[in-house]
Design a protein around this motif. Structure first.
Motif: not given
Length: 307
Positions: A91-119
């Motif tokens: 199911f995680i693999l399915l979420s990954d290939v549909l771009g949903l995992s990355m979308l959720v990560e992007t929505i919740n992974g807003d980091r301050a400038a200079g912090a390591t970006e998440s994926t």
């Protein structure tokens, strides 16, 4: 109320009104399904389920989903669940290939400038990484090009974070994780849990990761074939870095120059995470690190945001 020439009574009767109220349409089904959530005690759960119902119902209306297509979708999801095991998360693999995992990560992974970006976390963080000493070799089977990976864990203002924990996992030189080939790799191969030193530094030995295909022997593989997509991920190493008083980050480093950086099957590449695994020909450094010379060396810092 009136009677026409045939004796038929005109106007609307109570029976007519009840029949109209009982008529089921695609809109009333959605409204009733959402209304059924009124007793949900958790307001966030109610919000999520109501949104899911509205969007899924809207999808069915927009695409004019057929009964046969719905049945195929149910079968596909059933197979996806049946493919999951203690060491495989389809199911995680399915979420990954549909771009949903990355979308959720992007929505919740807003980091301050200079912090390591998440994926994305990916589907293979399935077992605990063994605790290892700094500088240890996580490649227990060999066969890949020797490599040293190291750097520091820092706060965003540049302050070192001693005692930071760095969880690492990667595929072997052939592109497989330990849980995929337990008959070839010992448990914990390609994995390590490290604690940064007093200066926030970490280091470990491994092999240079290679591009690899995500598992295609299940329903997600069928989906990729049906849509003409390749299953490959660019070469990378996974990290989770955490430290007291800071927001943990789940991330990768990608090998510069790797194939598929521009077509990652799970859409997880960010330019800031692409790192050079430089070929190093320094006998003294090789001796210090305990590797054969020449070797590859990737150095980067993991920068955390204060919580």
């Amino acid at each position: 109320m009136t009677t026409d020439a045939t004796g038929t009574t005109g106007g609307t009767t109570a029976t007519d009104e009840a029949a109209a109220a009982a008529t089921v349409t695609d809109r009333t089904v959605t409204d009733e399904a959402v209304a059924s959530l009124a007793g949900t005690a958790d307001p966030r759960l109610r919000e999520l389920l109501a949104g899911l119902i509205r969007h899924v119902h809207a999808f069915a209306r927009e695409t004019r989903l057929t009964q046969q297509e719905w049945e195929k979708a149910v079968t596909f999801l059933t197979r996806t669940g049946q493919t999951c095991t203690g060491t495989r998360q389809e199911f995680i693999l399915l979420s990954d290939v549909l771009g949903l995992s990355m979308l959720v990560e992007t929505i919740n992974g807003d980091r301050a400038a200079g912090a390591t970006e998440s994926t994305v976390l990916g589907p293979f963080h399935m077992t605990e990484s063994p605790v290892r000493e700094l500088g240890a070799d996580i490649d227990l089977v060999g066969g890949g090009e020797p490599c040293v990976v190291g750097g520091r864990v820092l706060s965003r203002d540049g302050t070192p974070l001693p005692g930071a924990v760095i969880d690492v996992w990667q595929a072997d030189g052939d592109g497989f994780y330990d849980v995929q080939r337990p008959d070839v790799q010992p448990p914990g191969n390609g994995r390590g849990l490290f604690t940064a030193d007093a200066d926030g530094r970490f280091r470990f030995r491994t092999c240079v990761p290679s591009p690899y295909p995500i598992p295609t022997d299940g329903p997600v593989g069928d989906l990729l074939r049906a849509t003409g997509r390749h299953p490959y991920r660019p070469a990378h190493i996974h990290f989770i870095a955490s430290a007291e008083g800071h927001v943990p980050v789940t991330t990768h480093i990608f090998v510069a120059g790797s194939e598929h950086l521009d077509s990652d099957a799970v859409f997880a590449v960010k330019p800031s995470l692409v790192q050079d695994f430089a070929r190093t020909d320094d006998p003294s450094l090789a001796a210090e690190f305990g590797v054969a010379n020449p070797f590859r060396y990737a150095r980067f810092d993991l920068v955390l945001e204060r919580s």
